[in-house]
Design a protein around this motif. Structure first.
Motif, PDB file in Angstrom:
ATOM      1  N   GLN A 136       1.790  -1.918 -17.723  1.00  0.00           N
ATOM      2  CA  GLN A 136       1.198  -3.278 -17.701  1.00  0.00           C
ATOM      3  C   GLN A 136       1.624  -4.019 -16.426  1.00  0.00           C
ATOM      4  N   GLN A 137       2.927  -3.843 -16.096  1.00  0.00           N
ATOM      5  CA  GLN A 137       3.429  -4.509 -14.872  1.00  0.00           C
ATOM      6  C   GLN A 137       2.750  -3.938 -13.632  1.00  0.00           C
ATOM      7  N   ARG A 138       2.506  -2.654 -13.624  1.00  0.00           N
ATOM      8  CA  ARG A 138       1.817  -2.038 -12.488  1.00  0.00           C
ATOM      9  C   ARG A 138       0.418  -2.623 -12.346  1.00  0.00           C
ATOM     10  N   ASN A 139      -0.300  -2.748 -13.507  1.00  0.00           N
ATOM     11  CA  ASN A 139      -1.672  -3.288 -13.466  1.00  0.00           C
ATOM     12  C   ASN A 139      -1.657  -4.716 -12.924  1.00  0.00           C
ATOM     13  N   GLN A 140      -0.668  -5.500 -13.382  1.00  0.00           N
ATOM     14  CA  GLN A 140      -0.544  -6.899 -12.941  1.00  0.00           C
ATOM     15  C   GLN A 140      -0.372  -6.949 -11.430  1.00  0.00           C
ATOM     16  N   ARG A 141       0.525  -6.077 -10.910  1.00  0.00           N
ATOM     17  CA  ARG A 141       0.833  -6.071  -9.481  1.00  0.00           C
ATOM     18  C   ARG A 141      -0.375  -5.629  -8.659  1.00  0.00           C
ATOM     19  N   LEU A 142      -1.108  -4.593  -9.160  1.00  0.00           N
ATOM     20  CA  LEU A 142      -2.205  -4.031  -8.366  1.00  0.00           C
ATOM     21  C   LEU A 142      -3.495  -4.849  -8.497  1.00  0.00           C
ATOM     22  N   ARG A 143      -3.745  -5.341  -9.740  1.00  0.00           N
ATOM     23  CA  ARG A 143      -5.066  -5.952  -9.983  1.00  0.00           C
ATOM     24  C   ARG A 143      -4.991  -7.418 -10.423  1.00  0.00           C
ATOM     25  N   GLY A 144      -3.780  -7.882 -10.534  1.00  0.00           N
ATOM     26  CA  GLY A 144      -3.623  -9.296 -10.935  1.00  0.00           C
ATOM     27  C   GLY A 144      -3.826  -9.498 -12.430  1.00  0.00           C
ATOM     28  N   SER A 145      -3.969  -8.375 -13.178  1.00  0.00           N
ATOM     29  CA  SER A 145      -4.145  -8.515 -14.636  1.00  0.00           C
ATOM     30  C   SER A 145      -3.414  -7.359 -15.303  1.00  0.00           C
ATOM     31  N   PRO A 146      -2.694  -7.625 -16.438  1.00  0.00           N
ATOM     32  CA  PRO A 146      -1.939  -6.560 -17.076  1.00  0.00           C
ATOM     33  C   PRO A 146      -2.801  -5.584 -17.882  1.00  0.00           C
ATOM     34  N   GLY A 147      -4.065  -5.897 -18.132  1.00  0.00           N
ATOM     35  CA  GLY A 147      -4.914  -5.058 -18.983  1.00  0.00           C
ATOM     36  C   GLY A 147      -5.273  -3.734 -18.320  1.00  0.00           C
ATOM     37  N   PHE A 148      -5.672  -2.764 -19.157  1.00  0.00           N
ATOM     38  CA  PHE A 148      -6.089  -1.453 -18.647  1.00  0.00           C
ATOM     39  C   PHE A 148      -7.594  -1.442 -18.433  1.00  0.00           C
ATOM     40  N   ASN A 149      -8.055  -0.762 -17.377  1.00  0.00           N
ATOM     41  CA  ASN A 149      -9.490  -0.613 -17.128  1.00  0.00           C
ATOM     42  C   ASN A 149     -10.073   0.357 -18.161  1.00  0.00           C
ATOM     43  N   PRO A 150     -11.389   0.182 -18.523  1.00  0.00           N
ATOM     44  CA  PRO A 150     -12.004   1.105 -19.497  1.00  0.00           C
ATOM     45  C   PRO A 150     -11.896   2.570 -19.053  1.00  0.00           C
ATOM     46  N   GLY A 151     -11.976   2.827 -17.743  1.00  0.00           N
ATOM     47  CA  GLY A 151     -11.929   4.207 -17.231  1.00  0.00           C
ATOM     48  C   GLY A 151     -10.593   4.897 -17.498  1.00  0.00           C
ATOM     49  N   GLU A 152      -9.553   4.138 -17.818  1.00  0.00           N
ATOM     50  CA  GLU A 152      -8.227   4.751 -18.036  1.00  0.00           C
ATOM     51  C   GLU A 152      -8.084   5.279 -19.473  1.00  0.00           C
ATOM     52  N   HIS A 153      -9.036   4.930 -20.363  1.00  0.00           N
ATOM     53  CA  HIS A 153      -9.067   5.425 -21.754  1.00  0.00           C
ATOM     54  C   HIS A 153      -7.739   5.200 -22.491  1.00  0.00           C
TER      55      HIS A 153
END
Length: 629
Positions: free
Chosen positions: A589-606
């Motif tokens: 979640q922290q990685r997503n926040q840092r890379l995309r500004g949001s902690p959520g997972f993209n649909p493509g990550e399943h």
């Protein structure tokens, strides 16, 4: 010549033994002659009748029981077809040399045989359809007696007045060739000259693939106080030379057999037998003079008690017949007792490695030398390991050459490569691991220093012969070091590459992290040295359920931003450790926040099922909330 008279059944007049086919003929006469033939197995038994046309002197089948030859007189041999659909009537061949007496005959193939007369030899081909013989070759030479070796199809004739000049002939598919004659050195030269070399004292044998004529030299009061067996090497071409002398250290009546390339000398009066191995060199005596390998031993009876040996007939290579009782025995060598009879373990290994059924005995010797006191043991252990690995290496090299020859394809004019035969003397690493080393590491009351020294000694020996060490041996070393808390030594072994790098070894080190923390780093270093791709290292770590270790590693090589979050979440969930799942989930979640500004997972990550699982375990409030701008 091949006749032994039997008194077992009163109506059997004679028993004959044919050394070539290993068949016993029981011949009953009176009216018609009844013949029963028994071979080494029950399938080869034959029974038939033939006309009584005089006393049978010699009777033998050709190879494959195709044609029967019977000698009844000194002038001729009779033949009967046993080929299906051929006429069964007898036909006769008289010897062609005038005034000669037929001493006997030998089959050299299914339809070729040689007559031996007192004046020479006559080589014939039998034409079963024409019921006649065609002479192929003959040779004039005065003959006292003869011997035939069926394995090599070599005929040996005793010539000259004293009988000690031997003339060999070789037979092969329709051809007869004269080999170089040689002289047997007699202990005493008689004056006036008379027949001094007895047929009883000569035997022919194949030992280690070479042909020998064995001469039983009895003691003479003047120059040899005890008897000995002298071996003459008989090459196909070239001169026959005296090569070995076997010292019997006693006198009396003797008989010879060959078993498993060993010369066995039976001594009648003591009822014991001596065993010689012509490949064992004696260090303290002249070249090729041999003492018995083992102390004299008696023959162990098989099922039936052994009777009086004075009536035995001994045949080559390994047959003993008691005609009076109607028994035929094959002589065998029992290897397990040699382990305690031969104290010199290096010599014992040399002896065992040349025997047919040796593997389990060799492994038991290896286990035995690891028992008892540890003092002074390692040099013996090293010698034994080196002798085993010498044979192992020779086999591996032969196997490599064979594979290379097969891959390069057939070359013109050369024979197809022969696959090397793996004998029981090839003791490989898995044999040693299963039967010797693994049980040894588990033995109670042995110092761990000695265990580790033995394991390293085996590895040293393999390296010396440039044999690739299998990873399971290294694993055994590591497990033993860890079990006894020898982490410093483990560290040194790895640091100085005493234990060669491999992926299975790296995985083993990973699994030791809980017992020995530096093992993790040692494992990663090893994987890097093996130029293992980073994603492969991650796979290895995840397969070992080292999920945090995999995360730490991927961060250390700067690949954290690109890895599949699903792969890590799957692995974390499989461990069943809820706190581990929490840590891994939050880290992504922290990685997503840092890379995309949001902690959520993209649909493509399943990762939807993992989000649901996280909420079930820790509730919505545990999720990192998207930061509001």
């Amino acid at each position: 010549r091949n006749k032994t008279t039997s008194g077992r059944e009163h109506d059997v007049n004679n028993v004959f033994f044919d050394e070539a086919n290993k068949q016993v003929f029981a011949v009953r006469s009176g009216g018609a002659t009844g013949v029963v033939v028994k071979g080494p197995d029950d399938k080869s038994s034959v029974a038939f009748r033939m006309d009584d046309r005089g006393e049978v002197k010699c009777i033998k089948f050709s190879i494959g029981n195709k044609i029967l030859a019977v000698q009844r007189t000194l002038k001729s041999v009779d033949f009967i077809n046993f080929i299906p659909d051929y006429p069964h009537t007898e036909f006769t061949q008289e010897c062609k040399t005038k005034n000669a007496s037929v001493l006997g005959f030998c089959w050299t193939s299914w339809n070729e045989l040689v007559f031996i007369t007192d004046q020479g030899i006559e080589f014939y081909q039998v034409l079963p359809d024409k019921r006649s013989l065609k002479q192929l070759k003959s040779q004039s030479i005065n003959v006292n007696w003869y011997q035939f070796c069926p394995e090599t199809a070599v005929l040996l004739l005793s010539t000259t007045v004293q009988g000690n000049v031997l003339q060999p002939f070789a037979f092969k598919s329709g051809t007869m060739s004269k080999m170089s004659k040689f002289e047997i050195e007699l202990p005493v030269v008689p004056k006036p000259a008379k027949l001094s070399l007895s047929e009883r004292d000569i035997a022919m044998a194949t030992i280690y693939g070479q042909m020998f004529v064995m001469y039983l030299k009895h003691h003479s009061r003047t120059n040899s106080p005890t008897a000995e067996v002298v071996l003459y090497h008989l090459p196909r071409e070239g001169v026959c030379k005296k090569t070995h002398v076997l010292k019997l250290n006693t006198t009396g009546k003797f008989a010879l057999n060959i078993v498993d390339n060993l010369v066995v000398v039976h001594h009648q009066s003591s009822q014991t037998s001596l065993i010689f191995d012509i490949k064992l060199k004696e260090p303290d005596c002249a070249v090729n003079t041999h003492q018995p390998v083992l102390p004299a031993r008696s023959i162990h009876p098989y099922r039936i008690p052994l009777a009086d040996s004075s009536s035995w007939s001994v045949f080559q290579p390994d047959i003993i017949i008691s005609a009076s009782e109607g028994y035929l025995w094959y002589l065998q060598v029992k290897l397990p007792p040699t382990v305690n009879l031969l104290q010199d373990k290096g010599k014992l290994m040399d002896f065992l490695l040349r025997r047919r059924e040796c593997k389990m005995v060799i492994l038991s010797v290896c286990s035995q030398i690891l028992q008892g006191g540890e003092k002074g043991r390692l040099p013996i252990v090293a010698t034994v390991f080196d002798k085993l690995n010498q044979v192992y290496k020779e086999y591996l090299e032969a196997e490599q050459s064979y594979t290379a020859a097969v891959e390069s394809g057939p070359s013109r004019g050369s024979a197809a490569p022969k696959r090397p035969v793996r004998t029981q003397a090839v003791v490989d690493q898995s044999d040693m691991y299963t039967h010797v080393l693994s049980p040894f590491t588990e033995r109670k009351g042995v110092s761990h220093k000695f265990i580790i020294a033995v394991l390293m000694e085996y590895i040293r020996s393999l390296n010396q012969f440039q044999i690739t060490v299998q990873h399971f041996l290294y694993e055994l070393v590591i497990k033993t070091l860890v079990q006894h808390g020898r982490f410093y030594m483990l560290h040194q072994f790895l640091q100085y590459h005493v234990l060669s790098d491999s992926k299975p070894l790296a995985c083993l080190l990973l699994s030791l992290e809980s017992t020995y923390a530096p093992a993790h780093q040692l494992s990663l270093d090893m994987l890097k040295r093996l130029s293992t791709a980073n994603d492969e290292i991650v796979e290895v770590l995840l397969s070992k359920q080292q999920v945090l270790g995999a995360l730490r590693f991927i961060r250390s090589v700067g690949g954290h931003d690109n890895v599949s979050s699903r792969k890590f979440l799957d692995a974390a969930r499989q461990t069943g450790d809820q706190m581990l799942f929490y840590t891994v989930f939050r880290s992504f979640q922290q990685r997503n926040q840092r890379l995309r500004g949001s902690p959520g997972f993209n649909p493509g990550e399943h990762c939807e099922e993992h989000v649901v699982h996280f909420k079930q375990l820790f509730g919505d409030q545990a999720l990192i909330k998207p930061s509001t701008v």
